[in-house]
Design an enzyme around this catalytic site. Structure first.
Site, PDB file in Angstrom:
ATOM      1  N   GLU A  12       0.811  -1.221   0.000  1.00 22.71           N
ATOM      2  CA  GLU A  12       0.000   0.000   0.000  1.00 22.71           C
ATOM      3  C   GLU A  12       0.839   1.264   0.000  1.00 22.71           C
ATOM      4  OE1 GLU A  12      -0.755  -2.692   1.764  1.00 22.71           O
ATOM      5  OE2 GLU A  12      -2.854  -3.170   1.371  1.00 22.71           O
TER       6      GLU A  12
ATOM      7  N   HIS B 218     -10.990  -5.189  10.614  1.00 22.41           N
ATOM      8  CA  HIS B 218     -11.697  -5.179   9.327  1.00 22.41           C
ATOM      9  C   HIS B 218     -13.089  -4.561   9.419  1.00 22.41           C
ATOM     10  CE1 HIS B 218      -8.633  -8.195   8.271  1.00 22.41           C
ATOM     11  NE2 HIS B 218      -8.989  -8.099   7.018  1.00 22.41           N
TER      12      HIS B 218
HETATM   13  C1  LIG Z   1      -2.274  -4.391   4.578  1.00 22.92           C
HETATM   14  C2  LIG Z   1      -3.316  -5.301   4.012  1.00 22.92           C
HETATM   15  N1  LIG Z   1      -3.620  -5.189   2.702  1.00 22.92           N
HETATM   16  C3  LIG Z   1      -4.541  -6.002   2.166  1.00 22.92           C
HETATM   17  C4  LIG Z   1      -5.181  -6.942   2.919  1.00 22.92           C
HETATM   18  C5  LIG Z   1      -6.246  -7.822   2.313  1.00 22.92           C
HETATM   19  N2  LIG Z   1      -5.754  -9.191   2.117  1.00 22.92           N
HETATM   20  C6  LIG Z   1      -6.025 -10.164   2.995  1.00 22.92           C
HETATM   21  S1  LIG Z   1      -5.338 -11.625   2.575  1.00 22.92           S
HETATM   22  C7  LIG Z   1      -4.665 -10.956   1.178  1.00 22.92           C
HETATM   23  C8  LIG Z   1      -3.840 -11.803   0.268  1.00 22.92           C
HETATM   24  C9  LIG Z   1      -2.677 -12.387   0.967  1.00 22.92           C
HETATM   25  O1  LIG Z   1      -1.963 -13.192   0.097  1.00 22.92           O
HETATM   26  P1  LIG Z   1      -0.748 -14.033   0.609  1.00 22.92           P
HETATM   27  O2  LIG Z   1       0.114 -13.201   1.491  1.00 22.92           O
HETATM   28  O3  LIG Z   1      -0.105 -14.652  -0.562  1.00 22.92           O
HETATM   29  O4  LIG Z   1      -1.402 -15.120   1.562  1.00 22.92           O
HETATM   30  P2  LIG Z   1      -2.509 -16.218   1.216  1.00 22.92           P
HETATM   31  O5  LIG Z   1      -3.835 -15.575   1.449  1.00 22.92           O
HETATM   32  O6  LIG Z   1      -2.320 -16.641  -0.183  1.00 22.92           O
HETATM   33  O7  LIG Z   1      -2.258 -17.314   2.196  1.00 22.92           O
HETATM   34  C10 LIG Z   1      -4.998  -9.607   1.060  1.00 22.92           C
HETATM   35  C11 LIG Z   1      -4.602  -8.736  -0.050  1.00 22.92           C
HETATM   36  C12 LIG Z   1      -4.853  -7.002   4.287  1.00 22.92           C
HETATM   37  N3  LIG Z   1      -5.459  -7.873   5.116  1.00 22.92           N
HETATM   38  N4  LIG Z   1      -3.905  -6.192   4.800  1.00 22.92           N
END
Ligand SMILES: Cc1ncc(C[n+]2csc(CCOP(=O)(O)OP(=O)(O)O)c2C)c(N)n1
Lengths: 344, 348
Positions: free
Chosen positions: A72, A141
């Site tokens: 971000e 959230h």
């Molecule tokens: C700072 C922030 N940005 C965006 C999100 C929304 N978000 C939650 S899970 C996720 C994807 C995470 O992907 P990854 O780190 O590859 O983990 P996975 O879910 O695949 O296990 C996002 C963008 C968040 N929780 N926190």
């Protein structure tokens, strides 16, 4: 009261959800101006977790509907830089709660560059973000954070409560030469998996139109108590007002629509009429929107004020379990109780 | 080399986690069908399941003690189970009950079990710096406990991770960063958001050790993790350990995965690390009956935890105002009855 010159929501049979209305405004602006683009996490194929960019990828492709890394600080800051080059980025911060990882880009760059440059640069960018609870997603959230963004100078802050306003405010936001934070409540978007209350789905003219910033909307007229609110709680306040009307309490409900600029005059006019003010805000209680509105009412209409009350999220993080979230989240009953308490 | 007991324990943790999540899925969907409404049913909020990630938690946590710290991200159940988080209280927490780990305040993305030094965060990569802090505490106090931060391959683009790598590197802190690469960050495939296929390469820029295990084989992960944890425990600094895992489900329950090619979903299902573990067990002389017995035990444990949790009371609404601070501040937080009383003239 707002003098919207454009045909209002009554002027069309075409009803849209709030998310469709927002997307329609974005698409229209993108067609008209090559410099408008969208950047954010999951905005392309997913269409935005809350449908805020649903369907845009098909028309505009990955170059203009850009999925970005979960970074971000980088992509919001890049939005600032592109805007300083005269482009018109719409950047999505998926949940307002996530502002913390990128706040420096938001309040030290996006919001301050125009001023610090003595007006020699501007940042015509929209930061759009989802706010609000009601679905038990707990403390990281579910926040609303209107007050945080409105408190820090240099960004305009808009909060639609209906599809009609969502479209008009989005057109105005994209065309605005200043940074605009566009905060939409998840519960109002018309998502299949998070049913909206009655109200946000309204008539929406196909042509483009702007809702000017700084013009509150008097949603319901009444002589006894003024309720000032925004976002989801416009609908909850209207519900409370309708219930109280049976008991002879006439409530005026004002939807602020924008926090910066704030339409103080409409609030004062109403308070001068009713003498009683209730502010309803899904954001935290202290040091925020509710305190600000009561201060303005006090400064501007002290002699007319008989009673004030506020219905807010208490100063606690938002809990997960249903009985706990229900306790802290203001609902129509809480609002009705507050209206009664000042109206007596 | 992995010993029989360890192998058995890892397998048991993996099948516990898998079955646990299958059961959570069922419970979660109750009341949310036919039309999925996120705020209906017995389990509140979002639910991110880790099916396909189990090998990573089992392989890494096999080297950890209770006094070692683990931080997990939004997809925490497999890690919590392998770290030894109280399964019953964790389940009660997920159901939002009073006897949950956090009295129903945290929910599934925010599980805290100080007895085994486990915590999570729902904000991407934000559990990483606190793990570095736990490692810092260990170093300052001259103890030999270590910290492990789990995060997704999408999370390694976040500043908090990169800054943490540098801090841990320059102070030789006893921390292991375990990157679970499932190729997806919600709907974003890795190649759309980074040019680097091997995320452990991030470590090079900070002169930190790195290792990648390309297959979700708990034994291979166990071996790589042994080195990384050993390095940390021996005072030789941090490691980035990236492990290939698979996402067998949508990002969260209710995610229809319209963005995901069918072949990819198929692939994730085919590469089942649990079946692979059964192969290892057989090579080590475990019979089909032995394996069935382990499974059965795991399933029973899960059933018991879920039954227990569902019997637990809902929290008292007044509890919402407690725990903001360790001591109760006068008039803080504002309670709604107080607000109304104030409007009435101040009497409570
Ligand atoms: C700072 C922030 N940005 C965006 C999100 C929304 N978000 C939650 S899970 C996720 C994807 C995470 O992907 P990854 O780190 O590859 O983990 P996975 O879910 O695949 O296990 C996002 C963008 C968040 N929780 N926190």
């Amino acid at each position: 009261m707002a003098q919207v010159e454009e045909p209002g929501p009554e002027a069309t049979d075409r009803e849209l959800t709030m998310s469709r209305a927002m997307v329609e405004a974005i698409a229209t602006e993108m067609r008209e101006d090559e410099e408008v683009f969208v950047m954010g996490e999951d905005v392309a194929d997913y269409g935005g977790i809350f449908d805020s960019t649903e369907g845009l990828l098909e028309e505009f492709g990955y170059d203009r509907i850009m999925d970005v890394p979960i970074s971000e600080t980088s992509f919001i800051g890049a939005g600032v830089g592109a805007a300083m080059q005269g482009m018109r980025p719409i950047v999505e911060l998926m949940f307002a709660d996530f502002f913390g990882v990128a706040m420096d880009q938001i309040y030290n760059n996006m919001a301050k560059n125009a001023y610090m440059s003595g007006g020699s640069v501007s940042v015509p960018m929209v930061l759009m973000t989802a706010v609000g609870g009601t679905y038990n997603d707990a403390a990281q959230h579910s926040q609303t954070l209107y007050g945080t963004f409105a408190h820090l100078p240099g960004m305009k802050v808009v909060v639609p409560s209906t599809a009609y306003d969502a479209k008009g405010l989005m057109h105005a936001a994209i065309r605005d030469d200043d940074p605009v934070v566009y905060m939409f409540h998840k519960r109002l978007m018309g998502l299949a998996w998070m049913p909206a209350p009655e109200g946000p789905k309204t008539g929406v003219p196909e042509d483009d139109y702007e809702i000017p910033f700084g013009e509150a909307d008097v949603k319901r007229e009444g002589d006894d108590v003024t309720v000032v609110t925004l976002g989801l709680h416009v609908h909850r306040a209207l519900e409370a007002a309708a219930n109280l009307a049976d008991d002879g309490i006439e409530t005026e409900v004002i939807d602020l629509r924008t926090l910066v600029p704030l339409d103080t005059e409409t609030v004062l006019e109403s308070v001068r009429k009713t003498g009683n003010l209730v502010v309803v805000d899904e954001d935290y209680h202290s040091y925020g929107v509710s305190g600000e509105l009561i201060a303005r009412a006090t400064e501007g209409a002290l002699d007319d004020l008989e009673a004030v009350s506020r219905v807010t999220m208490p100063d606690t993080p938002i809990p997960y379990a249903r009985p706990l979230e229900n306790e802290v989240l203001p609902d129509a009953d809480d609002i009705a109780a507050a209206i009664r308490s000042v109206g007596e | 080399m992995v010993g029989d007991n360890t192998l058995q324990r890892m397998y048991e943790e993996m099948v516990t986690a898998r079955h646990y999540e299958e059961r959570l899925q069922e419970e979660y969907l109750e009341g949310k069908q036919p039309a999925f409404d996120i705020s209906a049913g017995p389990i509140p909020g979002e639910l991110h399941l880790a099916a396909g990630h189990e090998a990573s938690a089992a392989g890494v946590c096999a080297h950890l003690r209770d006094d070692d710290t683990v931080t997990a991200p939004h997809r925490p159940h497999h890690v919590a189970i392998s770290k030894g988080v109280d399964l019953e209280r964790m389940t009660a927490e997920i159901f939002g009950r009073e006897t949950g780990l956090s009295k129903g305040k945290g929910g599934h993305m925010h599980l805290y079990d100080p007895d085994v030094n486990f915590a999570c965060s729902g904000i991407i990569a934000q559990g990483v710096p606190p793990a570095v802090g736990a490692a810092l505490a260990a170093k300052k106090r001259n103890t030999d406990d270590v910290a492990v931060a789990f995060l997704g391959e999408g999370a390694i683009d976040q500043g908090a991770f990169l800054e943490s790598l540098n801090l841990a590197g320059v102070h030789d802190l006893p921390v292991v960063f375990v990157v679970e690469d499932n190729d997806w960050a919600i709907s974003m495939p890795k190649e759309r958001v980074t040019d680097v296929a091997d995320g452990s390469q991030r470590a090079d820029g900070f002169d930190v050790h790195r290792e990648r295990v390309d297959v979700d084989d708990a034994v291979a992960i166990y071996e790589a993790a042994g080195e990384a944890v050993g390095r940390a425990r021996d005072g030789n600094g941090p490691t980035v350990l990236e492990v290939q895992v698979h996402r067998r489900m949508g990002h969260f329950m209710g995610d229809p995965e319209a963005y995901r090619p069918d072949e990819d979903v198929e692939l994730a299902r085919e590469r089942d690390s649990i079946e692979r573990m059964e192969g290892h067990l057989e090579e080590h002389g475990f019979t089909g009956d032995d394996i069935a017995e382990i499974r059965e035990r795991a399933h029973e444990r899960v059933e018991e935890a879920i039954e227990w949790a569902k019997d637990q009371p809902q929290p008292d609404p007044e509890e919402a105002y407690e725990d903001v601070f360790t001591d109760e501040l006068e008039n803080w937080p504002e309670r709604r009855d107080r607000e109304l009383a104030a409007a009435d003239g101040g009497e409570e």
